[in-house]
Design an enzyme around this catalytic site. Structure first.
Site, PDB file in Angstrom:
ATOM      1  N   ASP A 110       3.557  -3.324   8.131  1.00 13.65           N
ATOM      2  CA  ASP A 110       1.787  -2.394   7.521  1.00 13.65           C
ATOM      3  C   ASP A 110       0.993  -3.102   8.729  1.00 13.65           C
ATOM      4  OD1 ASP A 110      -0.025  -1.699   6.936  1.00 13.65           O
ATOM      5  OD2 ASP A 110       0.625  -0.970   4.807  1.00 13.65           O
TER       6      ASP A 110
ATOM      7  N   CYS B  92      -5.209   1.846  -3.574  1.00 18.42           N
ATOM      8  CA  CYS B  92      -3.380   3.023  -3.110  1.00 18.42           C
ATOM      9  C   CYS B  92      -2.548   1.512  -3.194  1.00 18.42           C
ATOM     10  CB  CYS B  92      -3.567   3.723  -2.016  1.00 18.42           C
ATOM     11  SG  CYS B  92      -5.072   5.014  -1.815  1.00 18.42           S
TER      12      CYS B  92
ATOM     13  N   LYS C  78      -9.688   1.359  10.963  1.00 22.41           N
ATOM     14  CA  LYS C  78      -9.628  -0.737  10.116  1.00 22.41           C
ATOM     15  C   LYS C  78     -10.028  -1.339  11.981  1.00 22.41           C
ATOM     16  CE  LYS C  78      -7.187   0.901   6.461  1.00 22.41           C
ATOM     17  NZ  LYS C  78      -7.838   0.925   5.233  1.00 22.41           N
TER      18      LYS C  78
ATOM     19  N   HIS D  53       1.100  -1.108  -0.033  1.00 23.14           N
ATOM     20  CA  HIS D  53      -0.047   0.278  -0.102  1.00 23.14           C
ATOM     21  C   HIS D  53       1.063   1.662  -0.305  1.00 23.14           C
ATOM     22  CE1 HIS D  53      -2.520   3.098   1.684  1.00 23.14           C
ATOM     23  NE2 HIS D  53      -3.095   2.560   1.300  1.00 23.14           N
TER      24      HIS D  53
ATOM     25  N   GLN E 180      -4.149  -4.262   7.477  1.00 22.83           N
ATOM     26  CA  GLN E 180      -5.014  -5.269   7.530  1.00 22.83           C
ATOM     27  C   GLN E 180      -4.993  -6.886   8.196  1.00 22.83           C
ATOM     28  OE1 GLN E 180      -7.317  -4.517   5.825  1.00 22.83           O
ATOM     29  NE2 GLN E 180      -6.820  -2.438   4.986  1.00 22.83           N
TER      30      GLN E 180
END
Length: 462
Positions: free
Chosen positions: A208, A376, A234, A130, A211
């Site tokens: 990261d 993105c 999120k 991303h 998610q």
């Protein structure tokens, strides 16, 4: 082959795992009816857990300044804020010497981290990322001299790990930064293996977790990763907070992310003495309520029975895959054939059909929210052969099988008969021609209705 509602109804029903705010919200359709909104866009911003909203309401009367107030409410707010920090760190299984910094979101966290990598240190990142885990490192190369290498992914997980191993052996790196789960396909490299490869060559690893953390949880201690970043919006706490958790030394000595009050021990006209982390990077008045909301979400997810979160999402994702695979003309995107089971994120294309039109149709005629564009993640979409965009469906704790089934039925109808109304591109977004729905006015926001069409923004960027 097509999929019918009768065929889908034979499958086991999947209920919401946790109650979310807005889970029964209805939306107007172009035919004049209303339906409960089928939210299949959790990967962009997840709704708040009802428990999170209740917690914010509970503590709002106690809100005051933190860290430097002598008043009773200031002391209470400081205790709540620091307790939230501990809960957030506990949720990602932080080690005793790790530090948790409250940020705005994952993007904010990774930009902060990019600013504390030792000057001249090389950073290795994959092109699967991303933009939040790509652009900060490119910009850091320009600003701090931390050279960034963008390594192309290979056709399999095994080959990608081999390429990563070879690159790490070729030259020294300070940091390898990877996605915990792709925001496009839900897939990921095995983090523990990446950590082993990087640590063997003296490099640290940042994850990261935007998610991954809300969908599978994460353990810094178990994986050996050095840093993880994730977002409240999120993680069922859309109140403007995120976190960066990890090794203290870089964060204690790196350049303060935001210069200002609270980040310093002493300021004089000729010099400034900075605080260590976390205060060093939290200048100004912090987002106390956002931190409390994120902590509550972390506690709620942590309290679920072991494996419940993964089982819920896997059942929904398998239902999505089975339904979409049975529709002629729908293609599901995958990065690696040998990846572990993905999280509840799935991207697909309908060849010869604009993804923006399909998404607009699903919303206007069926009350389904999906995401279209390039998410993105432009390099990855190009790698997947979808430079013009695709459609993403994503699930979470509030998703039910009814939402998935409705998507499958709607796509089947779209390919069989096409839209029932006309659509056109307005300000870069597909919209119903002469749409008579009240839109924002139905919620008392009619003064914003004139700008509703422009709110979708650049169609291919997100």
């Amino acid at each position: 082959m097509t999929v019918t509602a009768e065929r889908l109804s034979c499958a086991t029903e999947v209920s919401a795992l946790l109650p979310v705010v807005g889970g029964t919200t209805t939306v107007p359709l172009v035919d004049g009816t209303h339906r409960v909104y089928a939210n299949l866009d959790y990967a962009a911003s997840a709704p708040a857990l009802e428990a999170v909203a209740a917690r914010v309401t509970e503590v709002l009367p106690l809100y005051a300044s933190v860290h430097r107030g002598a008043g009773y409410l200031s002391q209470v707010s400081t205790a709540l804020y620091e307790s939230a920090r501990q809960a957030i760190a506990r949720f990602v299984d932080a080690r005793p010497d790790d530090v948790a910094i409250i940020t705005r979101n994952t993007t904010d966290s990774l930009n902060l981290l990019a600013g504390v990598v030792p000057s001249g240190g090389r950073v290795l990142v994959l092109d699967v990322e991303h933009h939040a885990n790509l652009l900060p490192w490119v910009q850091s190369s320009e600003r701090h001299g931390n050279r960034t290498t963008i390594l192309p992914i290979a056709g399999t997980v095994a080959a990608t790990l081999d390429a990563l191993r070879d690159e790490l052996a070729r030259q020294p790196y300070a940091l390898v930064t990877i996605t915990g789960a792709s925001n496009v396909t839900g897939e990921a490299l095995p983090i523990d293996q990446v950590v082993a490869l990087a640590h063997a060559e003296g490099a640290r690893v940042a994850v990261d977790g935007a998610q991954l953390v809300p969908h599978r949880g994460f353990s810094l201690a178990a994986t050996g990763a050095d840093y993880v970043a994730f977002s409240g919006h999120k993680t069922y706490a859309p109140f403007g907070a995120g976190a960066l958790v990890g090794r203290r030394d870089w964060l204690d000595t790196g350049t303060a992310y935001l210069a200002g009050g609270g980040a310093v021990r002493d300021v004089r006209s000729d010099r400034t003495i900075w605080q260590p982390a976390p205060a060093r990077h939290e200048a100004g008045s912090p987002n106390v309520l956002g931190a409390i909301a994120l902590a509550e979400a972390c506690d709620q997810l942590a309290a679920l029975p072991a494996g419940a979160l993964a089982a819920h999402e896997e059942a929904l994702r398998e239902r999505l895959v089975a339904g979409l695979s049975a529709i002629d003309g729908v293609e599901i995107a995958r990065i690696w054939p040998d990846s572990a089971p993905p999280v509840g994120v799935l991207t697909f294309t309908v060849p010869d059909h604009d993804p923006g039109l399909v998404a607009a149709y699903l919303a206007a005629e069926h009350g389904i929210g999906v995401r279209d564009g390039r998410f993105c993640a432009h390099p990855l979409l190009a790698h997947l052969g979808a430079s013009n965009g695709a459609i993403r469906a994503s699930v979470g704790v509030g998703t039910t099988s009814e939402a998935v089934d409705r998507l499958i039925t709607a796509l089947t109808e779209y390919l069989a008969t096409g839209p029932a109304v006309r659509y056109e591109v307005v300000d870069g977004c597909w919209a119903v021609v002469d749409d008579t729905r009240p839109l924002l006015a139905v919620h008392g926001l009619d003064h914003l209705a004139a700008t509703a069409a422009a709110a979708c923004g650049p169609a291919l960027d997100d």
